[in-house]
Design a protein around this motif. Structure first.
Motif, PDB file in Angstrom:
ATOM      1  N   SER A   1      37.292  42.319  43.698  1.00 27.07           N
ATOM      2  CA  SER A   1      37.866  41.185  44.416  1.00 27.07           C
ATOM      3  C   SER A   1      36.757  40.205  44.768  1.00 27.07           C
ATOM      4  CB  SER A   1      38.565  41.673  45.693  1.00 27.07           C
ATOM      5  OG  SER A   1      39.098  40.582  46.422  1.00 27.07           O
TER       6      SER A   1
ATOM      7  N   GLN B   1      37.362  47.573  45.349  1.00 27.72           N
ATOM      8  CA  GLN B   1      38.444  48.008  46.228  1.00 27.72           C
ATOM      9  C   GLN B   1      39.275  49.115  45.564  1.00 27.72           C
ATOM     10  OE1 GLN B   1      40.458  44.227  47.046  1.00 27.72           O
ATOM     11  NE2 GLN B   1      39.264  44.006  48.933  1.00 27.72           N
TER      12      GLN B   1
ATOM     13  N   ASN C   1      41.341  38.159  42.138  1.00 30.18           N
ATOM     14  CA  ASN C   1      41.356  39.623  42.117  1.00 30.18           C
ATOM     15  C   ASN C   1      41.581  40.099  40.690  1.00 30.18           C
ATOM     16  OD1 ASN C   1      41.155  39.994  44.978  1.00 30.18           O
ATOM     17  ND2 ASN C   1      43.341  39.542  45.165  1.00 30.18           N
TER      18      ASN C   1
ATOM     19  N   ARG D   1      39.900  48.018  41.665  1.00 34.57           N
ATOM     20  CA  ARG D   1      39.812  46.629  41.246  1.00 34.57           C
ATOM     21  C   ARG D   1      38.589  45.989  41.878  1.00 34.57           C
ATOM     22  NH1 ARG D   1      44.310  43.150  44.808  1.00 34.57           N
ATOM     23  NH2 ARG D   1      43.117  43.167  46.774  1.00 34.57           N
TER      24      ARG D   1
END
Length: 252
Positions: A232, A194, A243, A230
């Motif tokens: 997730s 993400q 996360n 990041r």
């Protein structure tokens, strides 16, 4: 039958004993006593790490026309003979007919309280007594999840990077191993990459990839604007969602 090391809290201290799972009993009771609500650890989900103690709170709300007198120790029943017993519950009056009885149990994987194959759905067995002699005994009064605590990392490189160039985002998904008392990679799991643009408040999914046999992650994307990448993970029945912390990329 597997013999379990069970932690029981007694008068503020811990007593460790080897117990087998009790024989199954049918639901029963006398009079109008009813269990109306059961809550485990606040949200009916318990995450236990690889090598530290976890306190689990169980609250059972019950009602009777005469009021609630007391409750026996709550039994927590898991898959594959998992068994834990709480301390003696303390009952707090809600109104003339209803009380909430609460107790805790300390769980420590280092002394064999839980094994990896016992992650998943557990149940609460409860016995509550009313002031007029009525009572209720209920197996599986509620279900809850006991999960192997998860960790997720992310690192985007190189940085700074020129706009339009390729960056690689690496990471690792791991979870508690209650038998080795360490974290271990979680293999073949779908994880979302993400991105959150600098100054924005939400992440959007770029792509979905799977972890390797050791739980590692690696994929490439084009650098466009400053922001945070990041990974997730949505979680499974045995492992909670997690996360990674966002890693900032400076795009020149």
């Amino acid at each position: 039958m597997r013999i379990r090391a069970t932690v029981v809290a007694v008068s503020g201290a811990l007593a460790l004993s080897a117990l087998a799972v009790p024989a199954a009993q049918a639901d029963g009771g006398s009079g109008d006593t009813k269990i109306t609500k059961v809550v485990v650890d606040g949200d009916n989900t318990v995450s236990v790490s690889a090598a530290s103690t976890k306190s689990i709170k169980v609250s059972v709300t019950a009602t009777d026309n005469s009021g609630i007198a007391s409750a026996d120790e709550f039994s927590l029943i898991g898959p594959n003979y998992g068994y834990l017993s709480t301390a003696k519950p303390t009952c707090v009056k809600v109104n003339a007919t209803t009380s909430t009885c609460s107790a805790t149990v300390l769980v420590d994987p280092r002394v064999g309280d839980v094994f990896n194959d016992e992650a998943g759905t557990w149940y609460v067995d409860a016995w509550v007594d009313a002031k007029d002699g009525d009572y209720i005994w209920k197996e599986k009064a509620a279900s809850f999840k006991v999960q192997r605590a998860s960790q997720l990392t992310a690192n985007a490189a190189p940085e700074p990077v020129k706009k339009g160039k390729t960056i690689t985002v690496t990471g690792k998904l791991s979870r508690a191993n209650w038998e080795t008392h360490k974290n271990a990679g979680y293999a073949s799991q779908s994880v979302k990459l993400q991105f959150r643009k600098k100054g924005a408040s939400t992440y959007t999914t770029v792509k979905t990839i799977k972890t390797s046999s050791t739980g590692t992650l690696s994929t490439t994307v084009k650098a466009t604007v400053d922001g945070y990448f990041r990974y997730s993970f949505a979680g499974t029945s045995t492992t909670p969602a997690v996360n990674a912390a966002g890693d900032f990329i400076d795009v020149k």
